[in-house]
Scaffold this motif. Structure first.
Motif, short mmCIF file in Angstrom:
data_model
loop_
_atom_site.label_atom_id
_atom_site.label_comp_id
_atom_site.label_asym_id
_atom_site.label_seq_id
_atom_site.Cartn_x
_atom_site.Cartn_y
_atom_site.Cartn_z
N ILE A 74 31.34 68.01 26.39
CA ILE A 74 32.17 69.17 26.75
C ILE A 74 31.79 69.67 28.13
O ILE A 74 30.60 69.75 28.46
N LYS A 75 32.79 70.04 28.90
CA LYS A 75 32.59 70.65 30.21
C LYS A 75 32.89 72.13 30.12
O LYS A 75 33.95 72.53 29.61
N ILE A 76 31.99 72.97 30.63
CA ILE A 76 32.18 74.42 30.64
C ILE A 76 32.61 74.83 32.05
O ILE A 76 31.92 74.57 33.02
N TYR A 77 33.78 75.47 32.16
CA TYR A 77 34.29 75.89 33.46
C TYR A 77 34.04 77.37 33.75
O TYR A 77 33.75 77.75 34.88
N LYS A 78 34.21 78.21 32.73
CA LYS A 78 34.14 79.65 32.96
C LYS A 78 33.26 80.31 31.90
O LYS A 78 33.00 79.74 30.84
N LYS A 79 32.84 81.53 32.18
CA LYS A 79 32.00 82.27 31.23
C LYS A 79 32.68 82.42 29.88
O LYS A 79 32.03 82.41 28.84
#
Length: 668
Positions: free
Chosen positions: A73-78
């Motif tokens: 999984i890629k986390i982009y934003k808070k």
């Protein structure tokens, strides 16, 4: 048993740096990615999610079901940090339990142009008891920040193979690649069902497998004992099915959706038959009749329903013998509601049993409503339990042993069905908790047979608003409002507001409507369920009139106007779920200020949707300094099919247009 994969985390973006879906191959380019290329609004994305379910044979235990999942999984934003957490449900009651093992859980970050790798430690992994039967394995990944990439693997080992963990191909964030593969020995046959509007690519294959059975035999000759060991190898065919989807867009929430998981692309497996070599053919094929029959025959349902000695004295005290059925139903229903307290656990089976629940005055949905059914039957009323799948549990489109998760009661009298749920203090006959309003339930009769029961309300619940107000020369509107809530509208008012103070409610109301100030306020019948809830309050509104030059532009609906169409999508695939049919009725009387006359009034209008699904009437008139507006809006069906979406969208467009039209006043 059903082991449901409840993944708080999952699923992906449409970028793809590697065609290999393996853990440990995180790149600097992946960590530098600032936004999801396919959906710039995405807070996170799943680069891949790959799972497989297969059978493993152990000599002493036989076949076990194993499910393995790897995800990236890629986390982009808070706002996407929650996707770095995961929750996996598993059965944990009794001797035969499921086991969950989490491994290879790592957070990757870019620090000074180098990849920093942080492994999940023991503090971030724990088990949580959900109820008597189920627990959750939960993980919270370390050092998560914007730009992080998360990887993990988990395995579920289960002695139960009546159902596979369901596999969701779609989530509320983009999914780049998702794959689920099943390996099924020839001894097992499964019914396969799909949900949602996406069709995966299916590849089918097969292979030969084998397992060994070790045995030993002892023999004695001439007082000498010897042991001989042997191994027998059994070969069998195994069917392999792989289901894949790529570049899956995020599942977007839309207005008025029951449970979005009803429409999420999902595959489910349920055991249909077993036949071992040389053994009998065992059919597990399910129909709605067989599902309900198996529940009824379970000792934690049927046996509990037939117990009645524990409440006999209390039933006698109610003195229901000489009254009508309706009075008996009301007395028993109110007694059970008053005595029992719901522990917020839904089940079709009793946990501690009806005797203990009754004694402790606390129970789950099965215990409380089986007590209700038993008392009504003892009082001579034709009452039966009804199995329900709650809105959170989803709509069961196919017969399954896990289709239902809740029990309510039904009474048949004079050809009519009355639905009851004693777990909620604000419920009434045919006014159920909202969680129960989920299409159809299954009523089980005394002989174990069953029939479908429509759970959806048919009559419109009214909300009647009367306003008497005056506009002054400054454009302020002052007056009195009387708001009457009936049936489900009254139920929702009580559920939402009975537990908060009057001051808190007034504050909430004023915050909802800018420029509104409430003076004296009173509410009637908030605890008298036989009557509508009635609000009366004085108000001042400074935001309902606009003055331009010598003209006033007055919003006759004041702060009640619907100013935005809730249906914005071009197309809609899901049904629109209003929960219950509804009628909004307004009787508004406005006095215009001295020195002003009406220049223009909005035109009256009436509109009806196809099949009379909905309608509204808008009638406005002016006599002297008085303006009278009568408005009625009916929604005649709780659930409206997507084929009517365009008509519904246009219907609400006209509602918004009418409710936002202005009365124009000019100086005389």
């Amino acid at each position: 048993m059903k082991s449901v994969l409840l993944l708080t985390v999952l699923f992906l973006s449409t970028f793809c740096y590697s065609q290999k879906h393996e853990l440990g191959n995180v790149t600097i380019d992946e960590l530098k990615e600032k936004v999801c290329p396919s959906d710039t609004s995405a807070v996170a994305a799943v680069l891949f999610n790959v799972g497989k379910t297969y059978f493993s044979y152990a000599a002493n235990e036989g076949f076990q079901l194993k499910t393995e999942v790897i995800a990236k999984i890629k986390i982009y934003k808070k706002e996407g940090y929650d996707y770095a957490n995961q929750s996996i449900s598993y059965y944990s009651y009794g001797g035969d339990v499921e086991k969950v093992d989490v491994s290879k859980a790592v957070t990757y970050n870019l620090v000074n142009e180098k990849i920093e790798k942080t492994k999940l430690n023991s503090e971030g992994e724990f088990n949580e008891k959900v109820n008597k039967f189920y627990s959750r394995k939960k993980i919270t990944m370390p050092k998560v920040k914007e730009g992080s990439v998360i990887e993990y693997k988990f395995e579920i080992t289960s002695p139960f193979f009546s159902t596979f963990p369901e596999w969701q191909f779609q989530k509320q964030i983009p999914v780049n690649y998702t794959e689920f593969t099943t390996y099924i020995p020839e001894y097992f046959t499964y019914n396969i069902s799909f949900k949602g509007f996406l069709t995966p690519v299916i590849e089918k294959n097969g292979q030969r497998k084998s397992f060994d059975i070790n045995s030993k035999e002892r023999t004695s000759r001439a007082r000498i004992t010897s042991t001989q060991f042997s191994t027998e190898t059994t070969e069998y065919g195994e069917s392999i099915s792989k289901y894949t989807l790529s570049n899956v867009p995020a599942l977007k929430e839309e207005s008025f959706v029951n449970n979005i998981e009803n429409y999420t692309a999902t595959i489910e497996h349920e055991l249909s038959a077993i036949q071992y070599p040389g053994g009998l053919f065992n059919s597990y094929a399910t129909t709605w009749e067989s599902v309900t029959k198996s529940i009824y025959e379970n000792e934690n349902f049927g046996d509990e329903l037939n117990k009645d000695s524990y409440f006999e004295e209390d039933l006698k005290a109610l003195n229901v013998g000489a009254v009508s059925d309706n009075e008996t139903i009301a007395k028993v229903f109110d007694f059970v509601k008053s005595r029992m307290n719901w522990n917020e656990y839904n089940s079709v089976y009793c946990d501690v049993g009806v005797r203990t629940a009754y004694k402790n005055k606390t129970g789950n949905t099965a215990e409380i409503n089986l007590i209700l059914v038993a008392m009504l039957r003892k009082a001579g009323v034709n009452a039966n339990p009804i199995l329900v799948s709650t809105r959170a549990n989803g709509i069961s489109l196919f017969p399954s042993r896990t289709s239902y998760n809740c029990v309510i009661a039904g009474v048949e009298s004079n050809g009519k069905m009355t639905l009851l749920d004693a777990t909620n203090k604000n419920a009434q006959p045919n006014i159920l908790p909202i969680r129960d309003l989920n299409w159809f339930g299954r009523l089980i009769k005394k002989d174990g047979t069953s029939v479908n029961v429509d759970l959806m309300p048919k009559s419109n619940s009214k909300d009647v608003v009367s306003i008497i107000a005056s506009v002054n020369e400054k454009g302020e509107v002052t007056g009195k409002i009387r708001d009457q809530y009936f049936d489900y509208n009254a139920f929702l008012f009580r559920q939402t507001n009975n537990s908060i103070s009057k001051d808190s409610y007034i504050e909430k109301l004023e915050k909802r409507h800018q420029g509104l100030e409430i003076g004296e306020y009173s509410v009637q019948n908030s605890n008298d369920l036989s009557l509508p809830v009635v609000e009366n309050y004085d108000f001042t509104s400074t935001n309902s009139v606009e003055i331009i030059g010598d003209k006033m532009y007055v919003s006759p609906f004041l702060f009640f106007a619907i100013t935005e169409n809730p249906f914005k999508q071009e197309k809609r695939e899901y049904p629109v779920d209003f929960v219950f049919p509804d009628q909004d009725k307004f009787n508004i009387s406005l006095t215009i200020p001295p020195g002003y006359v009406v220049e223009t009034l909005p035109q009256p209008k009436a509109m009806t949707m196809p099949e009379n699904i909905g309608s509204f009437k808008y009638i406005i008139s002016n006599t002297g300094n008085q303006i009278q507006l009568l408005y009625t809006h009916d929604t005649n069906q709780a659930i409206i099919g997507s084929e009517y979406y365009e008509a519904l969208k246009n219907f609400y467009k006209e509602i918004v247009n009418k409710q936002t039209e202005k009365i124009v006043l000019k100086k005389a």
